[in-house]
Structures are given as C-alpha cells and as structure tokens.
Design an enzyme around this catalytic site. Sequence first.
Site, PDB file in Angstrom:
ATOM      1  N   HIS A 184      16.788  15.262  64.117  1.00  0.00           N
ATOM      2  CA  HIS A 184      16.646  13.968  63.422  1.00  0.00           C
ATOM      3  C   HIS A 184      15.234  13.444  63.649  1.00  0.00           C
ATOM      4  O   HIS A 184      14.680  13.597  64.731  1.00  0.00           O
ATOM      5  CB  HIS A 184      17.660  12.951  63.967  1.00  0.00           C
ATOM      6  CG  HIS A 184      17.898  11.816  63.024  1.00  0.00           C
ATOM      7  ND1 HIS A 184      17.069  10.718  62.978  1.00  0.00           N
ATOM      8  CD2 HIS A 184      18.847  11.629  62.085  1.00  0.00           C
ATOM      9  CE1 HIS A 184      17.513   9.887  62.054  1.00  0.00           C
ATOM     10  NE2 HIS A 184      18.592  10.410  61.480  1.00  0.00           N
ATOM     11  N   ASP A 244      25.606  14.432  60.258  1.00  0.00           N
ATOM     12  CA  ASP A 244      26.195  15.404  59.318  1.00  0.00           C
ATOM     13  C   ASP A 244      26.913  16.553  60.010  1.00  0.00           C
ATOM     14  O   ASP A 244      27.573  17.355  59.347  1.00  0.00           O
ATOM     15  CB  ASP A 244      25.082  15.969  58.426  1.00  0.00           C
ATOM     16  CG  ASP A 244      24.520  14.898  57.503  1.00  0.00           C
ATOM     17  OD1 ASP A 244      23.293  14.733  57.462  1.00  0.00           O
ATOM     18  OD2 ASP A 244      25.320  14.201  56.868  1.00  0.00           O
TER      19      ASP A 244
HETATM   20  C1  SDX Z   1      20.162  12.703  57.640  1.00  0.00           C
HETATM   21  O1  SDX Z   1      16.370   9.623  58.450  1.00  0.00           O
HETATM   22  C2  SDX Z   1      17.645   9.362  58.549  1.00  0.00           C
HETATM   23  O2  SDX Z   1      18.069   8.368  59.104  1.00  0.00           O
HETATM   24  C3  SDX Z   1      18.555  10.388  57.865  1.00  0.00           C
HETATM   25  C4  SDX Z   1      20.040  10.230  58.112  1.00  0.00           C
HETATM   26  C5  SDX Z   1      20.584   8.955  57.477  1.00  0.00           C
HETATM   27  O3  SDX Z   1      21.595   8.430  57.977  1.00  0.00           O
HETATM   28  O4  SDX Z   1      20.029   8.551  56.420  1.00  0.00           O
HETATM   29  O5  SDX Z   1      20.307  10.196  59.501  1.00  0.00           O
HETATM   30  C6  SDX Z   1      20.838  11.380  57.492  1.00  0.00           C
HETATM   31  O6  SDX Z   1      19.433  13.088  56.771  1.00  0.00           O
HETATM   32  C7  SDX Z   1      20.364  13.482  58.923  1.00  0.00           C
HETATM   33  C8  SDX Z   1      19.556  14.832  58.927  1.00  0.00           C
HETATM   34  C9  SDX Z   1      20.360  15.873  58.129  1.00  0.00           C
HETATM   35  N1  SDX Z   1      19.560  17.125  57.989  1.00  0.00           N
HETATM   36  C10 SDX Z   1      19.866  18.247  58.665  1.00  0.00           C
HETATM   37  O7  SDX Z   1      20.751  18.326  59.506  1.00  0.00           O
HETATM   38  C11 SDX Z   1      19.010  19.445  58.275  1.00  0.00           C
HETATM   39  C12 SDX Z   1      18.597  20.230  59.537  1.00  0.00           C
HETATM   40  N2  SDX Z   1      17.656  19.385  60.290  1.00  0.00           N
HETATM   41  C13 SDX Z   1      16.265  19.602  60.055  1.00  0.00           C
HETATM   42  O8  SDX Z   1      15.849  20.133  58.861  1.00  0.00           O
HETATM   43  C14 SDX Z   1      15.364  18.547  60.690  1.00  0.00           C
HETATM   44  O9  SDX Z   1      15.773  18.409  61.988  1.00  0.00           O
HETATM   45  C15 SDX Z   1      15.259  17.182  60.042  1.00  0.00           C
HETATM   46  C16 SDX Z   1      14.922  17.269  58.603  1.00  0.00           C
HETATM   47  C17 SDX Z   1      16.532  16.423  60.192  1.00  0.00           C
HETATM   48  C18 SDX Z   1      14.181  16.419  60.789  1.00  0.00           C
HETATM   49  O10 SDX Z   1      13.011  17.057  60.506  1.00  0.00           O
HETATM   50  P1  SDX Z   1      11.644  16.684  61.254  1.00  0.00           P
HETATM   51  O11 SDX Z   1      11.765  15.475  62.099  1.00  0.00           O
HETATM   52  O12 SDX Z   1      10.583  16.701  60.193  1.00  0.00           O
HETATM   53  O13 SDX Z   1      11.457  17.840  62.261  1.00  0.00           O
HETATM   54  P2  SDX Z   1      10.659  19.153  61.915  1.00  0.00           P
HETATM   55  O14 SDX Z   1      11.204  19.758  60.664  1.00  0.00           O
HETATM   56  O15 SDX Z   1       9.189  18.850  61.968  1.00  0.00           O
HETATM   57  O16 SDX Z   1      11.057  20.103  63.139  1.00  0.00           O
HETATM   58  C19 SDX Z   1      10.386  19.986  64.409  1.00  0.00           C
HETATM   59  C20 SDX Z   1      10.621  21.326  65.099  1.00  0.00           C
HETATM   60  C21 SDX Z   1      10.192  22.506  64.236  1.00  0.00           C
HETATM   61  O17 SDX Z   1       9.898  23.577  65.114  1.00  0.00           O
HETATM   62  P3  SDX Z   1       8.337  23.797  65.615  1.00  0.00           P
HETATM   63  O18 SDX Z   1       7.453  23.729  64.385  1.00  0.00           O
HETATM   64  O19 SDX Z   1       8.070  22.674  66.594  1.00  0.00           O
HETATM   65  O20 SDX Z   1       8.348  25.176  66.255  1.00  0.00           O
HETATM   66  O21 SDX Z   1      12.033  21.495  65.308  1.00  0.00           O
HETATM   67  C22 SDX Z   1      12.489  22.606  64.546  1.00  0.00           C
HETATM   68  C23 SDX Z   1      11.424  22.877  63.491  1.00  0.00           C
HETATM   69  O22 SDX Z   1      11.453  24.237  63.088  1.00  0.00           O
HETATM   70  N3  SDX Z   1      13.753  22.194  63.944  1.00  0.00           N
HETATM   71  C24 SDX Z   1      14.840  22.970  63.858  1.00  0.00           C
HETATM   72  C25 SDX Z   1      15.821  22.168  63.271  1.00  0.00           C
HETATM   73  N4  SDX Z   1      15.325  20.954  63.017  1.00  0.00           N
HETATM   74  C26 SDX Z   1      14.044  20.975  63.428  1.00  0.00           C
HETATM   75  N5  SDX Z   1      15.061  24.249  64.218  1.00  0.00           N
HETATM   76  C27 SDX Z   1      16.302  24.737  63.984  1.00  0.00           C
HETATM   77  N6  SDX Z   1      17.304  24.023  63.423  1.00  0.00           N
HETATM   78  C28 SDX Z   1      17.099  22.741  63.061  1.00  0.00           C
HETATM   79  N7  SDX Z   1      18.089  22.042  62.517  1.00  0.00           N
END
Ligand code: SDX
Length: 392
Positions: free
Chosen positions: A271, A328
């Site tokens: 998140h 989620d």
């Molecule tokens: C919602 O904003 C809100 O409030 C949203 C929400 C709401 O109520 O409106 O809470 C609802 O959208 C919840 C999120 C639902 N999405 C997912 O579950 C999809 C999976 N999660 C990710 O795609 C990600 O964690 C996000 C999109 C939720 C957050 O993305 P960020 O903050 O931009 O983090 P990032 O993509 O920059 O990741 C940082 C690091 C990366 O690795 P490095 O580059 O540091 O090596 O963490 C890793 C990413 O690869 N990473 C994950 C991961 N999420 C982040 N690795 C594996 N699995 C994951 N789920």
Amino acid sequence: TGGIITLDPGYKNTGSCKSEITYLDGEEGVLMYRGYPIEQLAEKSNFTEVMYLLLNGELPQADQLSKFENDIKDHDMVSEDITKILAAFPSSAHPMGVLSTLTSSLTAFNPKAVNVKSEADMYRAAVTLLGKFPVLASWTLRKMKGWPLNYSDNKLGYVENFYQLMFKQPNKDLEMDPIVIDALDKLLILHADHEQNCSTSTVRLVGSAHTGLFASISSGVSALWGPLHGGANQAVVEMLELIQEDGGNVQKWVDKAKDKNDDFRLMGFGHRVYKNFDPRARIIKKAADQILDKLGIQDEALEIAKKLEQAALEDDYFVSRKLYPNVDFYSGIIYKALGIPTEMFTVMFAVGRLPGWIAQWIEMRKNNEPIGRPRQIYTGPAKRDYLDISAR
Ligand code: SDX
C-alpha cells in the site's frame, strides 16, 4: 494532531488538498471517517449511517436518518432508456466498464443534477446518485448473467435492496440471510472512503473543472477498475485459485513475487500509505473467518491466503519493503462466500466507495477549489531549431 501535511504558501490545486472527511495514519494503521475510528463504525454502525456521516460530517439522529433514507428512495428509479444502452453491451463486457458508462449516461437523463451551485443542488445530486447507482451496479451483473433486470424495492433497506437487485429471480422468493446482509453492510462501510486514493483524486480532479457529479463519479469508477487499485480484489481471488490449482505451494508463489524478472505480484499486498498494516484488512480477515464459519463454508482459498500472509510476513523481501495485506486481500473471499461472481468484486468496491467519492466531490466544490493543474518535472530535449525534412 500530527501527520498533517502543510501546503506550500503558493498552494494552488496541484493534486494535494485539504480535507475534513477521512484521516489515515499509515505508520500507525489508523483510519477514521469524520473522526470516528473505522473499527467502531464497522462494529456498531451501518452503511446508510456511514453514508450520512461522510456527506454531512455528523452521525444522524433518527429523524435525519429517516429523511436521508427516504430522499434516496425517492431517486431509486432509473430511466428505462438506460436499459437500451445496457442492451448494446456484449454479455462478456467487464461490469466495471459497463458501470462507468451507465453512470455517465445518468447526466443525459438528469440534466438538473449537472450545474450544481447551491448546497441544496449538491445534496439532490448526491441522493439521486446514491439511489440510482446500486440499480446500475446490479444491472451489470444481470447483463453478464443474461438475467432479467430488477428494480428497487422501497420496502427494503439500502443494502437489502442492493442484494435483491442483484439476486432476486422472477417468481422465486429470495432468502435475505441476516449473516449475508450484515457481511455486505460491513464490507461497504470498510470501503466507503479512503482519503486521496487514485479514484478519489480522479473524482476531485475531474470535478474541479466543474464537470457534473455523474461524469466525475464515472471517471472514478474507471480509475478504480485498475488491477493496481480496486481491481486488485478480483485479482487476489484469481491468484489464490491459481495457487490452489497449482497444489497450494505458497512458498513457490512468494518467491515468484520476489523475482524481478517476473512481473507477478502478490495481489492484495502492499500500500502506498499503510506501511505497517491496513486496519481494514485486519477487520475483514476476522470477518472472513466468522462469516464462512456461520455459513458453514470451507474455502481452501482462505487457508491459502492465511499461509501466503504468514509466509510473506516472515520474508525479508516483504518486511523490508513494508508490504502487508491491504483491504483487497481478504475481501474477495467473503464476496465469493456470499455468492457474488469474481467479475463483480470491484463493482462491490465501487458501491462502497460511492459515498466517499460524492462527499469528497462536494467538499471540493464547497471549498471553491480552483481547477486542478498538477505540474511536472520536464526531462525532454533542450530548445532546438526546426529541421526541414530534406536535412533530417
Ligand atoms: C487499493 O491508495 C489507496 O488508499 C488505495 C486503496 C483504497 O482504499 O482506495 O487502499 C485500495 O488500491 C489497495 C491496493 C490494491 N492493489 C494491490 O493489491 C496490487 C498489488 N500491490 C502493488 O501493486 C503495490 O503494492 C501498490 C500499487 C498497492 C502500491 O504501490 P507503490 O506504493 O507504488 O509501491 P511500488 O510499486 O513502488 O513497490 C515498492 C517495492 C517494489 O520493489 P523494489 O523496486 O523496491 O525492488 O515493493 C515491491 C515493488 O516491486 N512491491 C511488491 C508488491 N507491491 C510492491 N512486490 C510484490 N508484490 C506486491 N504486491
């Protein structure tokens, strides 16, 4: 009270904003609607009360709640012409794409709700949409299934009516299991608002151009559809089913999510704001256990989800990046237990988020916020002169 972001004095709507509606503390895992902790609202309130709270800033007294419910019921008829727009979709269309279109089409059938100036206009637009949105949301399911459309039943409460809109079949009684209705009510409360997330920021940005409420909300539906946002609840259950079909080897999929050469992510994890835990995920995980137990449902997906959570929380890759289950991760397991098809999970999220989107849109208009105009860091080429094609 800590955590308040101070806006630079030159503040012009560049995307960050001031709001009195929802407070999040990502480090402490705090979520409050108008100052009320989400844990108390999920336990003691109901979705209609929470809709009133988000829109008006206070919990309603009995007469206020009754008037609010009736105002919504006065608007739960949808123009029959909208069924012709629905009919043009193939049954394979994703419900979120259909919902975004039908929501935007409301503008054509309710022109008075577009140019809102007074608070009375805004309230009327709000209850108009709160009345019609569940009907449109249910029609996306009925269309996908090829079932005849249902219409609102004014004798029922908001959540019961939404449930019958989705599942009532002609000439058959529909059992309104209180366990099911209560579970739905709790999930809708937990999704009702969440500060400036992607879809809410979209609604505020589109609305800042003085675009009508229905078109602004339609843009929020489209933003929520994305698998990185609200679409994640559908992606989580599809991921759990994939792991189940693959023999339930959780560690294999945790390792796959860590592999930078693999674009697989653990859906429902991580998140942008919560860096310890998502308080909603904790409530939903507990509710999933209770509801499946009460309904006598054994779902291996829930067991796989718990093992996945455990494996990730013991893995430095996830711990070091502060990746924890979000709203989620467990919600789809409850929706599945309630008989809601996977393709409808994000529509359920949208029905829950609707009052928050509307409250935030009204706040932005009441604050007379200027049109949103985010800026950029330019990284393109420096100034250069035009070259005739013969010289290129
Ligand atoms: C919602 O904003 C809100 O409030 C949203 C929400 C709401 O109520 O409106 O809470 C609802 O959208 C919840 C999120 C639902 N999405 C997912 O579950 C999809 C999976 N999660 C990710 O795609 C990600 O964690 C996000 C999109 C939720 C957050 O993305 P960020 O903050 O931009 O983090 P990032 O993509 O920059 O990741 C940082 C690091 C990366 O690795 P490095 O580059 O540091 O090596 O963490 C890793 C990413 O690869 N990473 C994950 C991961 N999420 C982040 N690795 C594996 N699995 C994951 N789920």
